[in-house]
Design an enzyme around this catalytic site. Structure first.
Site, short mmCIF file in Angstrom:
data_model
loop_
_atom_site.label_atom_id
_atom_site.label_comp_id
_atom_site.label_asym_id
_atom_site.label_seq_id
_atom_site.Cartn_x
_atom_site.Cartn_y
_atom_site.Cartn_z
N LYS A 134 25.98 54.24 -15.66
CA LYS A 134 25.21 55.27 -16.23
C LYS A 134 24.73 55.33 -17.59
O LYS A 134 25.35 54.82 -18.51
CB LYS A 134 26.27 56.44 -16.00
CG LYS A 134 25.74 57.96 -16.04
CD LYS A 134 26.74 58.89 -15.95
CE LYS A 134 26.23 60.29 -15.79
NZ LYS A 134 27.34 61.32 -15.69
N SER B 278 26.34 64.88 -12.22
CA SER B 278 25.22 64.20 -12.93
C SER B 278 24.95 62.69 -12.87
O SER B 278 24.23 62.15 -13.16
CB SER B 278 25.38 64.70 -14.56
OG SER B 278 26.59 63.86 -15.07
N SER C 225 31.27 65.39 -12.12
CA SER C 225 30.02 64.43 -12.25
C SER C 225 30.00 63.16 -11.62
O SER C 225 29.07 62.50 -11.47
CB SER C 225 29.21 64.49 -13.73
OG SER C 225 28.71 65.69 -13.86
#
Lengths: 473, 98
Positions: A74, A149, A173
């Site tokens: 990420k 997210s 997330s």
């Protein structure tokens, strides 16, 4: 779509059925074919990945338990030599001068990092629509969000780009996008995985977590990632037992608690149906299901949006255009430069949260909002401690609805926040939690089952999720 | 306690947060922040008498260690990440402070 198991690929590489280089090429080809439409990756480091894979192939023995496995990271987790934007314009040209501890551990275990994945800006969001670089699409349906997210990481695994991905979880997330994309996502106990190199959002909540196609794959990733780190003062000194070894499929006598009072409103009918069916499967494996009371969980979302935004307003103060990232031109004083850089560099959700956080910490409001929220947080933690006197895991659906449509919740921030209702309590209480796929609805959208365990008891949670996964496969 | 999110209130908070906002943003955020804060205010219903605030989620205190000087990041690497650095001097350049 062809999601790949990390363990299966690792074993095939170990048996020399496929080289690490060939596995890397397959991942890169898959990314080439699908990333144009999905926008899961913001950066692909093909040359670096292939060079690394070739070096692994040249070894006479495996580098570690993830030897040759391609992995996506990420974009709020730093990898030296690669950009880190955290999904924001304010870091659009940032190249970090160091590696996150989690990244170092993965590379030492033989993993091959292929690139950085899209996310909501500074990890603030539940849909990846708040990325400054465009949304990521859900591989199951092009008009749906992948969750957030860590939407890019979830989509990368679901679309078969890489078998493993790292995300970060502050209010859900990792778990909520895992649920939206039909993959497994884990948030470990607070302090299990070092936050050194994780671009900070809310320091008392943030944890890095793995996403993969199976519980066993996430357990393997946790074995590699977890451990104390002197560079993170909040990382736990506790020794790490093998989570992979805990997956013996035995859950006879496991006590599962369901907070029924939280499921009375707002849960989509098919999600409720899938959840009940999951409980039946778990019972058929020898576990017992009872009701538990978590009386203060109804305040979990407001508590989260007071605590997390306060911490974010402090953590994001460093983005001022001086030492890294974007700087605004044409300003005549340093204060104007700060304000302009932040105006141009931050998106609306980040600005909202910074302002809310600033307000609740400000003089005259601190006691009524921030302090109060931290007290209610203590009560939420105690509710779980009491529940765990009688059960071993707490079960809910991962989200009240399957993945919603792109654009559906953009106008009303609170509607977006309500997506986190089942995931947000675990980080507030510091507890480990997992989302495992349990069903696909009539519209072919994934539904996730969410389990929370006692602090440090990832083993029980993973064992339960793994046994369930085997039964529904 | 109810919040007031007049445009002036928004400007005041934005100034504290070093955020420049344009007029559309001030109008949008005064509405949205009022809604969010109103929603979050329900925490005030809870009786928290005698309840300590959570600082560390698992309740443990900060861990300490002896101060042991050691290396850190390479200064050149750090300066090269900056939008405007004076590499020779080892400094970040900014517009005038005063």
């Amino acid at each position: 779509m062809g999601p790949v198991s990390a363990i299966a690929l690792r074993d095939a590489i170990a048996r020399r059925e496929i080289s690490a280089e060939a596995a890397c090429r397959q991942a890169l080809d898959r990314i080439d074919q699908t990333n144009g439409s999905l926008n899961a990756f913001l950066h692909v480091a093909a040359d670096r990945a292939l060079a690394r894979a070739r070096a692994l192939d040249a070894r006479s023995s495996p580098a570690g338990p993830l030897h040759g496995v391609p992995i996506a990271i990420k974009d709020n987790i730093v990898v030296k030599d690669m950009p880190a934007t955290a999904g924001s314009r304010i870091l659009e040209s940032y190249h970090p001068p160091y590696d996150a501890t989690a990244v170092t551990r993965l590379e030492e275990a033989g993993a091959v990092i292929v690139g950085k994945t899209n996310c909501d800006e500074f990890a603030m969001g539940s849909s990846t629509e708040h990325s400054a670089y465009g949304p990521t699409l859900n591989p199951w349906a092009a008009d749906r969000i992948p969750g957030g997210s860590s939407g890019g990481s979830a989509a990368a695994v679901a679309a078969g780009m890489t078998p493993l991905a790292l995300g970060s979880d502050t209010g859900g997330s990792v778990r909520q996008p895992a649920g939206c994309c039909g993959v497994v996502g884990v948030k470990p106990t607070y302090g299990r995985i070092s936050r050194y190199g994780l671009i900070a959002f809310a320091s008392s909540l943030d944890q890095i977590g793995p996403l993969a196609v199976s519980v066993a794959d996430t357990a393997l990733a946790l074995d590699v990632l977890c451990g104390s780190d002197p560079r993170d003062a909040t990382s736990a000194a506790r020794p790490v037992e093998s989570f992979s070894a805990a997956l013996d499929g035995q859950i006879k006598g496991l006590r599962v608690g369901v907070p029924r009072h939280l499921l009375e409103h707002g849960v989509d009918a098919e999600v409720a149906e899938a959840f009940e069916a999951s409980l039946k499967v778990i019972t058929s494996l020898g576990a017992t299901v009872t009701s538990v009371e978590l009386p203060h969980s109804r305040y979990a979302i407001p508590v989260y949006y007071l605590v997390a935004t306060a911490e974010a307003s402090s953590n994001l103060a460093r983005y001022d255009g001086v030492r890294y990232g974007r700087r605004a031109g044409g300003t005549t004083s340093v204060r104007e430069m700060y304000e302009r850089a932040r105006h141009e560099g931050f998106g609306p959700e980040v600005k909202r949260r910074i302002m809310l956080g600033t307000y609740v910490l400000s003089e005259g409001y601190y006691d009524a909002y921030y302090l109060k929220a931290q007290q209610v947080r203590t009560l939420i933690r105690r509710d779980y401690e009491q529940a765990f006197a009688g059960v071993d895991v707490v079960a809910t659906p991962t989200s009240p609805t399957p993945a919603f449509k792109l654009g559906e919740r953009e106008a009303d921030p609170i509607q977006m926040y309500l997506a986190d209702i089942f995931t947000v309590s675990a980080p507030l209480a510091g507890l480990p939690a997992i989302s495992v796929p349990c069903a696909v609805d009539r519209g072919r959208l994934p539904i996730g089952l969410h389990l929370t365990a006692r602090a440090w008891d990832e083993a029980t949670m993973l064992r339960a999720a793994d046994a369930f996964e085997r039964a529904v496969r | 306690m109810s919040s007031s999110w007049s445009p002036d209130a928004v400007r005041r908070i934005a100034a504290l947060a070093h955020l420049e906002l344009n007029d559309q943003e001030i109008a949008l955020y005064s509405r949205q922040l009022a809604d969010i804060l109103h929603y979050a205010e329900q925490v005030q219903e809870v009786n928290t008498t005698g309840i300590p605030p959570t600082v560390h989620p698992l309740g443990s205190g900060a861990s300490g260690r002896d101060d042991q000087p050691s290396g850190s990041l390479d200064r050149g690497d750090v300066l090269r990440s900056a939008p405007d650095a004076a590499l020779e001097a080892g400094l970040f350049r900014v517009p005038k402070v005063l």
